[in-house]
Every structure is written in structure tokens, then in C-alpha cells.
Design an enzyme around this catalytic site. Structure first.
Site, PDB file in Angstrom:
ATOM      1  N   SER A 139       0.811  -2.401   1.804  1.00 10.99           N
ATOM      2  CA  SER A 139       0.490  -1.318   2.407  1.00 10.99           C
ATOM      3  C   SER A 139       1.816  -0.762   3.126  1.00 10.99           C
ATOM      4  CB  SER A 139      -0.700  -0.449   3.675  1.00 10.99           C
ATOM      5  OG  SER A 139       0.226   0.476   4.284  1.00 10.99           O
ATOM      6  N   TYR A 152      -3.134  -2.900  12.776  1.00  7.25           N
ATOM      7  CA  TYR A 152      -2.758  -3.038  11.235  1.00  7.25           C
ATOM      8  C   TYR A 152      -1.418  -3.224  10.459  1.00  7.25           C
ATOM      9  CZ  TYR A 152      -3.551  -1.283   6.840  1.00  7.25           C
ATOM     10  OH  TYR A 152      -4.355  -1.073   4.723  1.00  7.25           O
TER      11      TYR A 152
END
Length: 256
Positions: A139, A152
Site C-alpha cells: 500500500s 496499518y
């Protein structure tokens, strides 16, 4: 014999879209995920479109389950040349000082240790093909932090570290390592899982963004990277919607 691709987290979102796209590219796809009912629907859809796929129940947080995936790979109808480490996810948006250790542990286990388990289990098979490719779906959170995203971003930074380290360690061996880093992608489940099923909060993430990325956009990037000539290694591909210039800079229509 068909080339074989393994896609983890294939029951929804980017994983399902990638399985469909790779089947369209001529791969036999081993679609791996926990939710076997969804995998059955996915495989049926791929078959109806003239593709070839097999559903494999797999929980990337379980050593035994990943070992079963590796055994399934040995029975595949051709050489396993591609592994797409896609299984992952986010939970919560709490600041570090109030973050849930359980949420952080889940994110680390799925995103980081899941990638480690599956890669270790499948690497011998990929290398024996003579032309292997490992794709790690990380990501933009793998290189940019943001408030509320500590758990995250920590997990995705770790995935990025795995990709870079693995590429160094495999230099001289016939296995490519490719990292795909999507920005804002609107899927059915990512934000819904992150916010514990709160659909209003999940939808607010994309409010006013006319065209966020969708799962098929990322699948297209994965397929393109994976189908380059074997001597071409796309180390890292960062992909965002036009509306997102950076993690903190997103164009939204007025009133959003």
C-alpha cells in the site's frame, strides 16, 4: 500445461479481481482464501468465462493451512510461476496512544506474517519453475504514515521491508519480486472491515471522490507486471486515483 498462479485473499476485492484477470491471461489460478463459499462462486464465474481455476481453503495466519496450500500447489496442472500475496487488511483508526493491541496484532499477523508464511512455503515451487514471480500487494501506507493509521502503516511498512529484503536475497536466482502499492481503492469490504461494519463511516472515506480506484484497476497493474518478460522486474509500482495526489491530498467535490 498451463502456467499456474496462486492468489491469496481471493474471496473478494483485489484478490478476486486479480484471480479473474490472471485467468483471462491464460493462468490456471489457485484462488486461496478462508471463505470457501465465495471461492466457489469465483471459480464458477471464471470457468463460465472460459478460464481455469481451483478453490483452495487457506488461512494465511495458520501454518497448517499454508502448508496445505503448498501441497495443493504440488498437484496443480502445471508449473507454479506466480504468487500474489494479496491477503491483508486494516482494523481501526485509533491514535497510537489508544490503539488496540489486538487490532495491531491481527494486522501484523495477516499482512506481514501471512506474507512470510506463504512466501516461505511456495518459494521452492516458484524457484523450481525456472521463472518465478512473487507479487506483494502492500500500500502507499507502506511508505507514508498518517494520523490514525499507526497499526496499518506499521504493518505495510513491514511488508515493504520484506519485498526489498527478499529481492536482495534472491538476486541471481530465477524469481522476481514485485511490490504493488495502491492508494485509495474502493472495494466492498476494506473500509467496512476497518470500521467494524459501520457502513456510513466506511462510505465517508470515499465521499466526494468521483473516481477512486477499484479492484480491477489494481488487478490490471498486477497482471501487467507479472506478464512482462522474465528479465524485466518492476520493483515497485505505486498507483493512485487521479484525485489523490498524496496520502493527505485528495480532491473532493464541494459539499463532501
Amino acid at each position: 500445461m498451463s502456467r499456474v498462479a496462486i492468489v491469496t485473499g481471493a474471496s473478494s476485492g483485489i484478490g478476486a479481481a486479480t484471480a479473474r484477470r490472471l485467468a483471462g491471461e491464460g493462468f490456471h489460478v489457485l484462488a486461496a482464501a478462508r471463505r470457501t463459499d465465495r471461492l466457489a462462486d469465483l471459480v464458477a464465474g471464471i470457468t463460465a468465462q472460459g478460464g481455469s481455476a481451483t478453490a483452495v481453503a487457506c488461512d494465511v495466519t495458520s501454518d497448517e493451512s499454508v502448508a496445505a496450500l503448498a501441497r495443493a500447489a504440488q498437484q496443480a496442472p502445471g508449473p507454479v510461476t506466480l504468487l500474489v500475496n494479496n491477503a491483508g487488511g486494516a482494523r481501526g483508526m485509533d491514535p497510537v496512544e489508544a490503539g488496540s493491541v489486538g487490532d495491531w496484532q491481527w494486522m501484523y499477523d495477516v499482512n506481514v506474517l501471512g506474507t512470510l508464511r506463504v512466501t516461505q512455503a511456495l518459494l521452492p515451487t516458484l524457484e523450481s519453475s525456472g521463472a518465478g514471480t512473487i507479487v506483494i500487494v502492500s500500500s502507499t501506507a507502506g511508505f507514508t504514515v498518517y494520523e490514525g493509521g499507526g497499526g496499518y502503516t506499521a504493518a505495510k511498512h513491514a511488508q515493504t521491508a520484506i519485498a526489498g529484503t527478499l529481492r536482495l536475497e534472491l538476486c541471481g536466482r530465477p524469481v522476481r519480486v514485485i511490490e504493488i502499492d495502491p492508494g485509495m481503492v474502493k472495494t466492498d469490504e476494506f473500509s467496512l472491515v476497518r470500521f467494524g461494519g459501520d457502513s456510513d463511516r466506511a462510505e465517508s472515506v470515499y465521499a466526494g471522490v468521483a473516481e477512486p480506484l477499484v479492484a480491477e484497476d489494481v488487478a490490471d497493474c498486477i497482471a501487467w507486471c507479472a506478464t512482462r518478460p522474465q528479465h524485466v522486474n518492476v520493483d515497485r509500482l505505486v498507483v493512485r486515483p487521479l484525485a489523490q495526489a498524496a496520502q493527505h491530498k485528495v480532491h473532493r467535490t464541494s459539499g463532501a
